[in-house]
Enzyme design. Structure first.
Site, PDB file in Angstrom:
ATOM      1  N   HIS A   1     -66.235 -96.168 -70.849  1.00 44.08           N
ATOM      2  CA  HIS A   1     -67.383 -95.411 -71.838  1.00 44.08           C
ATOM      3  C   HIS A   1     -68.210 -95.244 -72.579  1.00 44.08           C
ATOM      4  CE1 HIS A   1     -67.134 -91.806 -75.114  1.00 44.08           C
ATOM      5  NE2 HIS A   1     -65.224 -91.959 -75.380  1.00 44.08           N
TER       6      HIS A   1
ATOM      7  N   HIS B   1     -70.321 -88.916 -64.639  1.00 46.02           N
ATOM      8  CA  HIS B   1     -69.339 -88.542 -66.090  1.00 46.02           C
ATOM      9  C   HIS B   1     -68.890 -87.560 -65.685  1.00 46.02           C
ATOM     10  CE1 HIS B   1     -69.948 -86.524 -69.558  1.00 46.02           C
ATOM     11  NE2 HIS B   1     -70.620 -87.612 -70.200  1.00 46.02           N
TER      12      HIS B   1
ATOM     13  N   ASP C   1     -76.160 -93.798 -70.844  1.00 43.67           N
ATOM     14  CA  ASP C   1     -76.417 -94.830 -71.302  1.00 43.67           C
ATOM     15  C   ASP C   1     -76.939 -96.209 -70.260  1.00 43.67           C
ATOM     16  OD1 ASP C   1     -74.019 -95.552 -73.365  1.00 43.67           O
ATOM     17  OD2 ASP C   1     -72.228 -95.484 -71.680  1.00 43.67           O
TER      18      ASP C   1
END
Ligand code: CMC
Length: 452
Positions: free
Chosen positions: A276, A315, A371
């Site tokens: 995460h 994702h 990210d």
């Protein structure tokens, strides 16, 4: 005024149970059937509790109705309360977005001014919180510190447990938005072995945070405007992302009607994980480990062979380019103009280039997520790697709070309590395998104590 998304066509679905030959008609609303309706599908066995839906990791289960964030993972769309993320990132401030997420509309000038005032007024934390943070080891991970400190805030505000009182709820939400950056900055200073810097309430939300992080002997800290803008945008991009792991944790813990500080700390705990929010930290470690652009093809082959993952890729919801990743990539260019190009940017670009043209990644619809580039920006701004997820947590506090309140006010919600399919042994009699009262040798304990 916002226009609501048209509900998916309503109708019914016929389910034929081949065990009994019975047919059931289940209503479809908003493109979903109610799992609870499956209960009536039973065999002739009187003990049959009815059909369950089995969905480990919630791959295809809606746990709530929410009006906050909309994602279309195939088209790469992200909107907060209907506003495209690209427009919010370009035009709004983080506090405007925090207001929007909670209240559903952008604030007008007087709402915004009083919101900013309230947040600014509550930036200080009790001195005992400072002492509490000082008690951590010099090398404590800042996410572990942040998590404990936010949970600890509940002890300073016992009335926050009155979650159904709108006044209490409001002040707790203001306190969390105001104090999380202060605690986060204290964690940073602890990590660096530097004295804590108190909030400067003349500064904006982001500039005050940067001041608490970076101020040394200067009487007034002035952040580089490019850094302020970059952080403001990154905070907006990270502010909410519908029912992800940490938000679901906040909702699940909050559904027990615990105070909001405890519920937020559950979100921080979930965000800490490398799958995460912790991924931004892992991306940088991965890029550093690759070391040189010439090693990228070999690394990609290893990932394809099942040796690790390409961090910052993939994702659960986005099956195309994460819209946030596009904005972050452009932002990185602005930051690199000020501080020079990050030494590992070339490796990241090559990873992206190869992965986007490779069948393994294409067939699995694995694209860069938010990210992938954030770590490089944060490092250019001199944030230590351990601290990246803390920055994510500051921003996500806005989303967690909005989702927490929406859950509390949703009449359909109850305490979260999933079912299970029991796979353990059937009933069996207790047969001792140990001798009760038997003492374990003290020497072993001593040895273990030395190890800890
Ligand atoms: N690198 C290589 N292979 C991958 C990756 C990756 N990053 N992600 C998924 N796969 C493969 C996976 O092995 C599986 O292959 P196969 O079908 O052959 O078994 C397939 O793609 C489907 O993956 P999954 O694990 O079923 O997908 P998921 O929806 O459960 O996981 C994810 C989503 C984000 C946890 C995963 O893609 C991942 O671990 N990515 C790396 C970590 C990361 O960047 N996380 C940040 C997510 S975005 C920000 C946030 O949530 O905080």
């Amino acid at each position: 005024m916002a226009t609501t998304i048209a509900p998916a066509a309503e109708g019914t679905i016929e389910v034929n149970d081949t065990r009994t030959g019975q047919t059931y008609t289940l209503p479809i609303n908003d493109g979903a059937i109610r799992a609870n309706d499956l209960k009536k599908i039973k065999t002739d066995d009187a003990d049959d509790p009815g059909l369950l839906s089995y969905d480990p990791a919630f791959l295809n289960t809606a746990s709530c109705r929410s009006a906050i964030t909309f994602i279309d993972g195939d088209k790469g769309i992200l909107r907060y309360r209907g506003y495209p993320i690209e427009q919010l990132a370009e035009k709004s401030t983080f506090l405007e977005v925090a207001w929007l997420l909670r209240h559903g509309e952008l604030p007008n000038q007087s709402e915004y001014d009083s919101f900013v005032h309230d947040i600014t007024y509550h930036t200080y934390v009790h001195e005992n919180m400072r002492k509490f943070l000082e008690g951590f080891r010099y090398d404590a991970h800042p996410m572990a510190m942040l998590n404990s400190a936010v949970a600890g805030l509940a002890s300073f505000y016992p009335s926050s447990r009155n979650i159904m009182d709108p006044v209490e709820r409001n002040i707790s939400m203001i306190r969390l938005l105001a104090k999380v950056p202060t605690i986060a900055a204290y964690c940073y200073r602890h990590l660096k072995g530097l004295p804590f810097v108190y909030p400067d309430n003349d500064l904006s939300y982001v500039d005050n945070f940067l001041s608490m992080v970076a101020r040394m002997t200067e009487p007034k800290y002035q952040a580089d405007p490019i850094f302020s803008k970059a952080l403001e945008v990154l905070f907006i991009l990270h502010a909410d992302h519908e029912q992800n792991c940490s938000t679901s944790a906040v909702r699940a813990v909050g559904s027990s009607h615990v105070d909001p500080f405890s519920a937020m700390s559950a979100g921080i705990a979930a965000l800490f994980g490398p799958l995460h929010g912790g991924a931004n930290e892992q991306v940088l470690r991965m890029v550093e480990e690759i070391g040189h652009v010439k090693n990228v093809p070999k690394f990609i082959e290893e990932v394809k062979g099942g040796k690790g993952k390409l961090m910052g890729f993939g994702h659960r919801v986005y099956k195309s380019y994460d819209p946030r990743a596009k904005i972050v990539k452009a932002l990185a260019d602005d930051v690199f103009k000020v501080v020079g190009v990050d030494k590992d940017l070339e490796i990241a670009l090559e990873l992206e280039r190869i992965a986007l043209s490779d069948d393994y990644f294409k067939s699995r619809k694995l694209y860069p997520n938010v990210d992938f580039y954030t770590g490089l920006i944060y490092r250019s701004m001199a944030f230590p790697t351990d601290f990246f997820t803390v920055l994510f947590a500051i921003a996500r506090t806005a989303g967690w709070l909005a989702q927490w309140e929406e859950m509390l006010l949703d009449k359909e919600q109850k305490i979260a309590r999933p079912r299970q399919i029991y796979t353990g042994p059937a009933e069996r009699p207790y047969t001792p395998q140990i001798e009760h009262g038997h003492k374990v040798a003290g020497a072993k304990h001593k040895k273990d104590a030395l190890r800890s």
